[in-house]
Design an enzyme around this catalytic site. Structure first.
Site, short mmCIF file in Angstrom:
data_model
loop_
_atom_site.label_atom_id
_atom_site.label_comp_id
_atom_site.label_asym_id
_atom_site.label_seq_id
_atom_site.Cartn_x
_atom_site.Cartn_y
_atom_site.Cartn_z
N LYS A 153 -46.80 144.04 -0.85
CA LYS A 153 -47.54 143.08 -0.05
C LYS A 153 -48.73 142.42 -0.76
O LYS A 153 -49.32 141.48 -0.22
CB LYS A 153 -48.01 143.75 1.24
CG LYS A 153 -46.86 144.10 2.17
CD LYS A 153 -46.19 142.84 2.67
CE LYS A 153 -45.21 143.15 3.77
NZ LYS A 153 -44.75 141.95 4.46
N1 PMP Z 1 -41.73 148.53 3.87
C1 PMP Z 1 -43.01 148.63 4.23
C2 PMP Z 1 -43.67 149.98 4.17
C3 PMP Z 1 -43.71 147.51 4.68
O1 PMP Z 1 -45.00 147.63 5.05
C4 PMP Z 1 -43.04 146.27 4.75
C5 PMP Z 1 -43.78 145.08 5.25
N2 PMP Z 1 -43.83 145.01 6.68
C6 PMP Z 1 -41.70 146.20 4.39
C7 PMP Z 1 -41.10 147.35 3.93
C8 PMP Z 1 -40.85 144.95 4.57
O2 PMP Z 1 -41.22 143.85 3.80
P1 PMP Z 1 -41.16 142.38 4.39
O3 PMP Z 1 -42.24 142.26 5.42
O4 PMP Z 1 -41.41 141.51 3.22
O5 PMP Z 1 -39.81 142.16 5.00
#
Ligand code: PMP
Length: 465
Positions: A54
């Site tokens: 992120k």
């Molecule tokens: N795994 C974790 C621990 C996350 O915090 C996130 C983000 N919400 C994701 C996976 C998924 O990524 P994205 O939001 O880019 O789909």
């Protein structure tokens, strides 16, 4: 302006310059290599300064807001986030002089909350068990705080700069690091920023690259109603703006149990500490790699580290209490197995059924309490809201007989205490000193109600007269 004193050195000008450029590492020990025809490699997003994928969207969203004027010098950023986006935003905010307020649900691991506070951010925790339009929901609270503080709301669920960051960085990195030989990309989807941005770039380079979304069982991306599941950060109960199903060749649903066990296995066998959503993505990637060929190169996206889940996925007591592990041979599950067939399935009442229905159900089945559970297909009774008790209902009805026709949720009591199906009987006995009944969980979901009578009958049947 670059400082000429850094010229010729390997000193990054700020931590932000260290975002991205994460390594790819082959996974050879989670599965026997012979069992996996394809090569399996992990994109290790844990090496970003914030420890997760992120960091990338956080930076892209803030830079775009600075350019558009939505974020003014010294301004405030408000975002509902499960933690990782918060860390990325907090790092960028620290570097560029902004305040951060993060709103999250009580489903989030406590370490994640402390982590954000450590970066100097303010954290507001909201209950997970309310509808998105409820004023207490984390969406509503974030909205209110944004207004009150005239803040910039990155809104990672709708912000095109979220997938764009992965299109600009993650995709090109993977393409280059695999020398264009990647055949499959597997990632969990939450906001869908990572999977969509990366998929767009990879498909532009080679339309034959297969994109596989890993999704928690129960989430909408794999056809569920959106709840309930325990793995954090992935799956949704709505479709975010970046959800682009035409880019995904396949969606694989993975249970909480498989996600958590895989996170532990990868950590132990590869020496790579990953979280539940990483475990989920790896479980899906192994399915893909198993049916692949020696020419296939499967890249699995690992969003974050297991450090954020030490009190959950990596805590033996937590895993046992949710029914993910077995502590013994003769445990709570043995009592349920021995019990008469009519009580094997979970008896429950829906929150919108009437008190009259609850009483009739208790009477028909000879029980004195029922859990109140939401029926969330495909799981018969999956989400626990509370409980009703014969005695307590009698008292309420004695005061007002009209209560017979109100929904159970208006009068229900708190959850029954929970115990895992694989936990020791002694533990159940201890808990039954103070509670009339226990709710038994298996793989994170309600399985049955256990009472003192059940245990007595179990011992009685086993006694050697
Ligand atoms: N795994 C974790 C621990 C996350 O915090 C996130 C983000 N919400 C994701 C996976 C998924 O990524 P994205 O939001 O880019 O789909």
């Amino acid at each position: 302006m670059a400082d000429p004193r850094l010229d010729g050195t390997q000193i990054a000008d700020s931590v932000i310059d260290l975002f991205g450029g994460t390594p790819l590492v082959r996974m050879k020990r989670t599965m026997e290599v012979e069992e996996l025809p394809a090569v399996l490699a992990m994109k290790m997003e844990t090496t970003n300064p914030g420890g997760s994928s992120k960091d990338r969207p956080a930076l892209e969203m803030i830079l775009a807001a600075e350019r558009s004027g939505e974020l003014q010098p010294g301004g405030t950023i408000v975002e509902p986030t499960s933690g990782n986006t918060g860390v990325g935003l907090a790092i960028v905010a620290a570097q560029r002089g902004y305040e951060c307020v993060f709103v999250m649900t009580d489903k989030v691991a406590p370490e994640k909350i402390s982590l954000l506070k450590a970066y100097g951010a303010e954290v507001v925790v909201c209950p997970v068990a309310v509808a998105p339009d409820d004023p207490q929901s984390y969406y509503s609270v974030a909205e209110r705080l944004t207004q009150e503080r005239q803040a910039f709301r990155p809104n990672q669920y709708a912000n095109p700069n979220n997938p764009l960051s992965h299109y600009k960085t993650t995709g090109p990195e993977i393409w280059e690091q695999t020398a264009g030989r990647i055949t499959h990309f597997v990632a969990g989807a939450g906001t869908c920023g990572s999977i969509t941005g990366t998929a767009q770039y990879l498909k532009e380079q080679n339309p034959d690259v297969k994109i596989i979304a890993a999704d928690p069982e129960g989430s909408v991306f794999s056809g569920g109603s959106g709840r309930p599941y325990l793995v954090e950060g992935v799956g949704e109960d709505f479709f975010p703006a970046a959800w682009q199903p035409e880019l995904y060749d396949e969606t694989i649903a993975i249970s909480d149990a498989d996600s958590f066990h895989m996170a532990r296995k990868v950590s132990e066998t590869e020496g790579i500490l990953i979280g539940g959503s990483g475990g989920m993505a790896v479980a899906a990637a192994i399915q893909v790699a198993k049916r692949g060929t020696p020419d296939d190169l499967v890249v699995v996206f690992n969003p974050d580290s297991g450090r954020g889940y030490l009190s959950r996925v990596f805590d033996d007591a937590w895993m046992a209490n949710f029914g993910f592990t077995n502590e013994c041979e003769q445990c709570v599950g043995a009592v349920l197995e021995a019990r008469s067939a009519t009580l094997d399935n979970l008896l429950y009442v829906n929150p919108d059924e009437t008190v009259r229905t609850a009483i009739e159900r208790m009477r028909a089945n000879g029980v004195s309490q029922l859990p109140v559970c939401k029926n969330t297909p495909p799981f018969a009774a999956a989400e626990v809201s509370g409980s009703v008790d014969e005695l307590e209902l009698m008292e309420v009805i004695a005061d007002d007989s009209g209560v017979m026709d109100v929904p159970v949720e208006d009068v229900m009591g708190p959850h029954l205490p929970t115990i895992g199906v694989g936990q020791k009987l002694e533990r159940a006995l201890e808990m039954l000193h103070t509670a009339p009944a226990l709710l038994v969980l298996s793989d994170g979901r309600p399985l049955s109600v256990l009472t003192r009578t059940d245990i007595l009958s179990y011992f009685d049947a086993r006694a050697d007269y």
